[in-house]
Design an enzyme around this catalytic site. Structure first.
Site, PDB file in Angstrom:
ATOM      1  N   CYS A  67      -2.131   2.522  44.673  1.00  6.96           N
ATOM      2  CA  CYS A  67      -2.391   1.386  43.878  1.00  6.96           C
ATOM      3  C   CYS A  67      -1.662  -0.215  44.646  1.00  6.96           C
ATOM      4  CB  CYS A  67      -0.820   1.444  42.561  1.00  6.96           C
ATOM      5  SG  CYS A  67      -1.637   3.076  42.252  1.00  6.96           S
ATOM      6  N   ASP A  92       3.993  -0.805  40.656  1.00 10.05           N
ATOM      7  CA  ASP A  92       4.441   0.834  39.901  1.00 10.05           C
ATOM      8  C   ASP A  92       5.285   1.274  41.225  1.00 10.05           C
ATOM      9  OD1 ASP A  92       2.024   0.358  38.601  1.00 10.05           O
ATOM     10  OD2 ASP A  92       1.411   1.831  39.753  1.00 10.05           O
ATOM     11  N   LYS A 136      -0.375   0.982  32.681  1.00 11.30           N
ATOM     12  CA  LYS A 136      -2.172   0.428  32.654  1.00 11.30           C
ATOM     13  C   LYS A 136      -1.748   2.273  32.866  1.00 11.30           C
ATOM     14  CE  LYS A 136      -0.772   0.237  37.733  1.00 11.30           C
ATOM     15  NZ  LYS A 136      -1.221   1.873  38.454  1.00 11.30           N
TER      16      LYS A 136
END
Length: 193
Positions: free
Chosen positions: A142, A11, A100
């Protein structure tokens, strides 16, 4: 027997960096450090995988009155510049991109799929990966969940503490304690030599 090593870049997107919708202090600096590390160590990895929040309609994950625990301001909206990889990673040449969270929260990269619909676990298994190094944003969310899920997949898992940044120092401390207790090796990337 699997012997390969993968770099999981979690990310690293403008949405989580200064100026983004859900900015983390130090995000842009981490993006630059991850890019430099990947350039200098590319030959150490059999596979480089990026993950991205790619939200279409993640339900209660988005809120106009977020609690910043289970709900957040809109971020990583699919198809927007903020959801793309950070510009610092323009030359990363990742082998696989996993997206995702289209219709759910999805903190872990293992909850996403690539363009062919393969899960991250399937991708790593097919490539014969036994070891993963995890970097990215945010350490307390994350990155942590991806590293913990890597352990659940019986992968030897390292996290480079200088190539990630938490939402807050306190959350970072709690994440590192949880990761270490679970069995993730925490080290700085410059300890590789």
């Amino acid at each position: 027997m699997s012997t390969g090593r993968a770099l999981l870049v979690v990310d690293v997107q403008p949405t989580f960096c200064e100026g983004g919708a859900l900015a983390v202090d130090g995000g842009n600096a981490v993006a630059d450090r991850v890019a430099e590390f990947a350039r200098n160590h590319r030959d150490a990895y059999d596979l480089v995988v990026t993950t991205q929040d790619w939200h279409i309609d993640p339900g209660e994950h988005f809120s106009d009155t977020p609690d910043f625990i289970d709900s957040w301001p809109p971020h990583g909206v699919a198809g927007t510049p903020e959801a793309e990889l950070h510009p610092a990673l323009a030359d990363l040449n990742a082998d696989v991109a996993v997206k995702k969270g289209a219709y759910e929260a999805a903190y872990s990269g293992f909850e996403g799929t690539d363009a062919e619909g393969r899960s991250l676990a399937e991708i790593l298994t097919a490539a014969g990966i036994a070891d993963v190094d995890v970097v990215g944003i945010a350490e307390s969310h994350c990155v942590k969940e991806t590293a913990l899920d890597a352990l659940d997949q019986h992968l030897r898992t390292r996290l480079f503490t200088d190539l990630t940044v938490p939402v807050s120092p306190q959350q970072g401390e709690a994440a590192r304690a949880e990761l270490a207790a679970a069995g993730v090796e925490l080290l700085r990337s410059d300890e590789l030599g």
